[in-house]
Write an enzyme that holds these catalytic residues in place. Structure first.
Site, PDB file in Angstrom:
ATOM      1  CB  ILE A   1      -1.058  -0.102   1.160  1.00  8.78           C
ATOM      2  CG1 ILE A   1      -2.402   1.279   1.375  1.00  8.78           C
ATOM      3  CG2 ILE A   1      -0.385   0.559   2.383  1.00  8.78           C
ATOM      4  CD1 ILE A   1      -3.580   1.212   1.144  1.00  8.78           C
TER       5      ILE A   1
ATOM      6  CG  ASN B   1      -1.309   1.431  17.908  1.00 11.33           C
ATOM      7  OD1 ASN B   1      -1.806   2.788  18.342  1.00 11.33           O
ATOM      8  ND2 ASN B   1      -0.246   0.809  17.688  1.00 11.33           N
TER       9      ASN B   1
ATOM     10  N   GLY C   1       3.181  -4.457  11.411  1.00  9.93           N
ATOM     11  CA  GLY C   1       2.704  -3.789  10.203  1.00  9.93           C
ATOM     12  C   GLY C   1       2.040  -3.569   8.785  1.00  9.93           C
ATOM     13  CB  VAL C   2      -0.633  -1.927   7.298  1.00  6.64           C
ATOM     14  CG1 VAL C   2      -1.321  -1.177   7.197  1.00  6.64           C
ATOM     15  CG2 VAL C   2      -0.231  -0.666   5.512  1.00  6.64           C
ATOM     16  CG  ASP C   3       0.541   1.948  12.407  1.00  4.40           C
ATOM     17  OD1 ASP C   3       1.240   3.405  11.726  1.00  4.40           O
ATOM     18  OD2 ASP C   3       0.260   2.003  13.984  1.00  4.40           O
TER      19      ASP C   3
ATOM     20  CB  SER D   1      -9.193  -5.268  12.114  1.00  2.00           C
ATOM     21  OG  SER D   1      -9.394  -4.262  12.972  1.00  2.00           O
ATOM     22  CB  THR D   2      -7.969  -8.928   7.941  1.00  5.55           C
ATOM     23  OG1 THR D   2      -6.422  -8.430   7.159  1.00  5.55           O
ATOM     24  CG2 THR D   2      -8.651  -8.489   7.259  1.00  5.55           C
ATOM     25  N   GLY D   3      -4.539  -8.249  10.491  1.00  2.61           N
ATOM     26  CA  GLY D   3      -3.217  -8.454  10.416  1.00  2.61           C
ATOM     27  C   GLY D   3      -3.065  -9.376  12.556  1.00  2.61           C
TER      28      GLY D   3
ATOM     29  CE1 TYR E   1      -4.667  -4.231  17.497  1.00  2.00           C
ATOM     30  CE2 TYR E   1      -6.408  -2.554  16.323  1.00  2.00           C
ATOM     31  CZ  TYR E   1      -5.174  -2.620  16.986  1.00  2.00           C
ATOM     32  OH  TYR E   1      -4.756  -1.489  17.364  1.00  2.00           O
TER      33      TYR E   1
END
Ligand code: ADP
Length: 178
Positions: free
Chosen positions: A17, A30, A38-40, A123-125, A127
């Site tokens: 992304i 978060n 992760g993506v963050d 939310s699929t990682g 979370y």
């Protein structure tokens, strides 16, 4: 995979992304908005330290909400930071909170004149939201929004890997056939 909803396009791609050339990319953050994995982590690394400096001024974000910043070193002009629910068992308002996360991001895109927006699978990682359930909620929310809001022309849904891409493609094809 691409599907047309009125004048708009919903596109599924496999990729990163942070590399997307769209008006806004969405960060699965978060609630502190002060960075994570992760993506963050990937978005903060690619955008540079000014992104964290701006995030420090925002006072965090509620689950299901979203806040917008500049994109700094990214190709995207904006980052929309949203907080998806941590999945417990699906009986703790997770579906409504996940839908709210997507919807609030789309509303912020509309308000900030972003005609193109890229989402990760929120939310699929870490979370822990089951991929298929999350995909249905994501696509239902996006399709409903695009049907009612012509200002958004492109939603690109970016899957990180071939396995999540395949699941999402199957779910979207099923939903379009229903
Ligand atoms: P959450 O805490 O909301 O679960 P994560 O960052 O752990 O957020 O994961 C959300 C999704 O983003 C996961 O499916 C993960 O595979 C995916 N992801 C991780 N890095 C990237 C990236 N660079 N581009 C797109 N998606 C990514």
């Amino acid at each position: 995979m691409k599907t047309h909803i009125g004048d708009a396009v919903l596109e599924l791609v496999e990729g990163d992304i942070t590399k997307q050339d769209v008006d806004a990319i969405v960060n699965a953050a978060n609630s502190s908005l002060l960075g994570g994995g992760g993506v963050d982590g990937a978005i903060h690394r690619a955008a540079g330290p000014r992104l964290l400096a701006e995030c420090r001024t925002l006072g965090g974000c509620a689950t299901g909400g979203a806040k917008i910043t500049h994109g700094y070193n990214l190709k995207a002009r904006h980052v929309i930071h949203t907080v998806g629910p941590v999945y417990r068992d699906g009986e703790h308002n997770e579906p409504a909170l996940l839908a709210s996360a997507y919807r609030t991001c789309l509303e912020l895109a509309s308000q900030n004149h972003c005609a193109s927006i890229a989402f990760p699978a929120i939310s699929t990682g870490v979370y822990g939201y089951p991929t298929e359930d999350a995909a249905r909620i994501a696509f239902r929310t996006i399709l409903d929004y695009l049907s009612a809001h012509s200002e958004i022309k492109l939603v690109r849904y970016v899957l990180y890997g071939a396995a999540p891409y395949a699941v999402h493609q199957r779910v979207l094809e099923q939903m379009l056939a229903e």
